[in-house]
Design a protein around this motif. Structure first.
Motif, PDB file in Angstrom:
ATOM      1  N   LYS A 113       1.574  -6.927   0.027  1.00  0.00           N
ATOM      2  CA  LYS A 113       1.091  -5.576  -0.197  1.00  0.00           C
ATOM      3  C   LYS A 113      -0.391  -5.501   0.134  1.00  0.00           C
ATOM      4  O   LYS A 113      -1.140  -6.449  -0.118  1.00  0.00           O
ATOM      5  CB  LYS A 113       1.305  -5.187  -1.667  1.00  0.00           C
ATOM      6  CG  LYS A 113       2.757  -5.140  -2.090  1.00  0.00           C
ATOM      7  CD  LYS A 113       2.861  -4.808  -3.564  1.00  0.00           C
ATOM      8  CE  LYS A 113       4.311  -4.821  -4.036  1.00  0.00           C
ATOM      9  NZ  LYS A 113       4.417  -4.567  -5.489  1.00  0.00           N
ATOM     10  N   PRO A 114      -0.848  -4.378   0.695  1.00  0.00           N
ATOM     11  CA  PRO A 114      -2.276  -4.253   0.997  1.00  0.00           C
ATOM     12  C   PRO A 114      -3.103  -4.210  -0.278  1.00  0.00           C
ATOM     13  O   PRO A 114      -2.717  -3.584  -1.259  1.00  0.00           O
ATOM     14  CB  PRO A 114      -2.361  -2.925   1.765  1.00  0.00           C
ATOM     15  CG  PRO A 114      -1.141  -2.161   1.354  1.00  0.00           C
ATOM     16  CD  PRO A 114      -0.075  -3.191   1.092  1.00  0.00           C
ATOM     17  N   ILE A 147      -5.875  -2.968  -2.631  1.00  0.00           N
ATOM     18  CA  ILE A 147      -6.551  -1.680  -2.790  1.00  0.00           C
ATOM     19  C   ILE A 147      -8.057  -1.884  -2.647  1.00  0.00           C
ATOM     20  O   ILE A 147      -8.647  -2.727  -3.324  1.00  0.00           O
ATOM     21  CB  ILE A 147      -6.220  -1.069  -4.158  1.00  0.00           C
ATOM     22  CG1 ILE A 147      -4.713  -0.823  -4.266  1.00  0.00           C
ATOM     23  CG2 ILE A 147      -6.978   0.233  -4.373  1.00  0.00           C
ATOM     24  CD1 ILE A 147      -4.269  -0.422  -5.644  1.00  0.00           C
ATOM     25  N   ASP A 201      -2.688   4.669   5.431  1.00  0.00           N
ATOM     26  CA  ASP A 201      -1.419   4.303   4.798  1.00  0.00           C
ATOM     27  C   ASP A 201      -1.602   3.247   3.710  1.00  0.00           C
ATOM     28  O   ASP A 201      -0.705   2.468   3.436  1.00  0.00           O
ATOM     29  CB  ASP A 201      -0.420   3.807   5.844  1.00  0.00           C
ATOM     30  CG  ASP A 201      -0.932   2.588   6.614  1.00  0.00           C
ATOM     31  OD1 ASP A 201      -2.091   2.160   6.376  1.00  0.00           O
ATOM     32  OD2 ASP A 201      -0.174   2.059   7.446  1.00  0.00           O
ATOM     33  N   GLN A 202      -2.760   3.236   3.067  1.00  0.00           N
ATOM     34  CA  GLN A 202      -3.037   2.273   2.000  1.00  0.00           C
ATOM     35  C   GLN A 202      -2.991   2.961   0.637  1.00  0.00           C
ATOM     36  O   GLN A 202      -3.362   4.127   0.517  1.00  0.00           O
ATOM     37  CB  GLN A 202      -4.433   1.665   2.177  1.00  0.00           C
ATOM     38  CG  GLN A 202      -4.686   0.996   3.503  1.00  0.00           C
ATOM     39  CD  GLN A 202      -6.123   0.505   3.592  1.00  0.00           C
ATOM     40  OE1 GLN A 202      -6.688  -0.012   2.626  1.00  0.00           O
ATOM     41  NE2 GLN A 202      -6.737   0.677   4.749  1.00  0.00           N
ATOM     42  N   GLU A 250      -0.623  -3.220  -8.095  1.00  0.00           N
ATOM     43  CA  GLU A 250      -0.393  -4.311  -7.151  1.00  0.00           C
ATOM     44  C   GLU A 250       0.823  -5.143  -7.531  1.00  0.00           C
ATOM     45  O   GLU A 250       1.460  -5.752  -6.674  1.00  0.00           O
ATOM     46  CB  GLU A 250      -1.648  -5.175  -7.055  1.00  0.00           C
ATOM     47  CG  GLU A 250      -2.810  -4.430  -6.369  1.00  0.00           C
ATOM     48  CD  GLU A 250      -4.032  -5.294  -6.180  1.00  0.00           C
ATOM     49  OE1 GLU A 250      -4.186  -6.294  -6.921  1.00  0.00           O
ATOM     50  OE2 GLU A 250      -4.866  -4.969  -5.313  1.00  0.00           O
ATOM     51  N   ASP A 286       0.059   5.859  -4.343  1.00  0.00           N
ATOM     52  CA  ASP A 286       0.690   5.438  -3.104  1.00  0.00           C
ATOM     53  C   ASP A 286       0.383   6.492  -2.031  1.00  0.00           C
ATOM     54  O   ASP A 286       0.339   7.695  -2.326  1.00  0.00           O
ATOM     55  CB  ASP A 286       2.209   5.342  -3.315  1.00  0.00           C
ATOM     56  CG  ASP A 286       2.917   4.751  -2.107  1.00  0.00           C
ATOM     57  OD1 ASP A 286       3.115   3.527  -2.075  1.00  0.00           O
ATOM     58  OD2 ASP A 286       3.264   5.542  -1.193  1.00  0.00           O
TER      59      ASP A 286
END
Length: 300
Positions: free
Chosen positions: A5-6, A8, A127-128, A154, A215
């Motif tokens: 997952k990216p 934050i 898209d983060q 997360e 999101d």
């Protein structure tokens, strides 16, 4: 291979409001620049984002908000004057705000509500997942709410909102969440959201306060969200759609906050915030507390 997952890294701070509750002080000065002791309220909010690891900050501003940009920019003339005087303490304070984070700015244009302000951040966020911090809510740095929310997002994905218990008589002032318990005492699953409900219609006494980790699916929903309460595009309405169908953007969780929060959007709470923070300052507290005791005892 499982895709990670990216992390934050971006925070969005809506700051386009007119500050009408503080007129005439906010006629020419943005409400976010009103001092809380000796720092503008907005600096506390940016410091909170940075402390949670979010060093990329976008402010959504409006007309007459140029002082916000100036505050987080360099002031070479002032810095040079303080340097010539050898006033290193004040020089450091002046430089702190310009060195805090990577700052970006976008204008909202039409004041169409919080949801619209967040939508203005879409090109920057992409898209983060990202955080939203409302400038009226100051969270005491000893109670790291945003860091906890980032941790939950997360791990669980989706979106996370900050919730706080309020008296039932006060729930009409807030967005309100219907929730289900989880295995963690301070984390709930959000099943419903209502913007400023009457006491009889509120699904709980858990109010939404000004911290969100969202999101990016929220942007597509906001584009389709019709104006709601106050004829404004409500962020609460868009998050409610996420909570109703987690296939769109993952689940919605809430972190129930029981720490210290200061609502600087209310005149009374703004004054209480100044008094509390001044009392706790090492450089101001002892003398100020002594004066305050005397004042309360002798004058009140």
């Amino acid at each position: 291979m499982t895709q990670s997952k990216p992390r934050i890294s971006k925070a969005v701070i809506p700051a386009a409001g007119l500050g009408t509750r503080f007129l005439p002080a906010t006629k020419a000065t943005p409400k976010e620049m009103l001092p809380v002791v000796d720092k503008p309220a907005i600096q506390y909010v940016v410091e909170e984002a940075v402390a949670a690891g979010l060093s990329d900050v976008l402010m959504v501003t409006g007309r007459n908000k140029r002082p916000l940009e100036d505050h987080f920019d360099r002031n070479y003339e002032l810095e040079e004057a303080l340097s010539r005087k050898g006033d290193e303490n004040r020089l450091k304070k002046v430089q702190e705000s310009s060195d805090l984070a990577t700052m970006h700015y976008v204008r909202q244009g039409d004041p169409r509500g919080l949801g619209h302000a967040v939508l203005c951040a879409a090109p920057h966020v992409g898209d983060q997942p990202f955080a939203v911090l409302l400038g009226d809510d100051l969270i005491d740095p000893r109670d790291p709410l945003l860091s906890r929310m980032v941790e939950v997002q997360e791990r669980e994905g989706g979106s996370v909102i900050a919730l706080m218990e309020v008296e039932p008589e006060q729930i009409h002032l807030y967005g309100c969440a219907g929730v289900e318990a989880t295995d963690e005492e301070d984390v709930v699953r959000v099943t419903d959201l209502v913007e400023k409900p009457d006491k009889a219609d509120a699904p709980s006494n858990l109010a939404i306060i000004g911290r969100y980790v969202l999101d990016p699916a929220i942007f597509a929903i906001l584009r389709e969200t019709r104006p709601g309460r106050g004829n404004e595009i409500q962020l609460t309405d868009a998050i409610e759609k996420l909570a109703a169908d987690e296939t769109v953007g993952g689940p919605v969780h809430g972190v129930v906050f029981k720490g210290r929060r200061y609502d600087t959007g209310d005149r009374g709470d703004y004054l209480r915030a100044i008094v509390r923070l001044a009392c706790e300052r090492e450089d101001l507290g002892p003398e100020f507390r002594s004066w305050l005791r005397s004042y309360v005892t002798e004058e009140m």
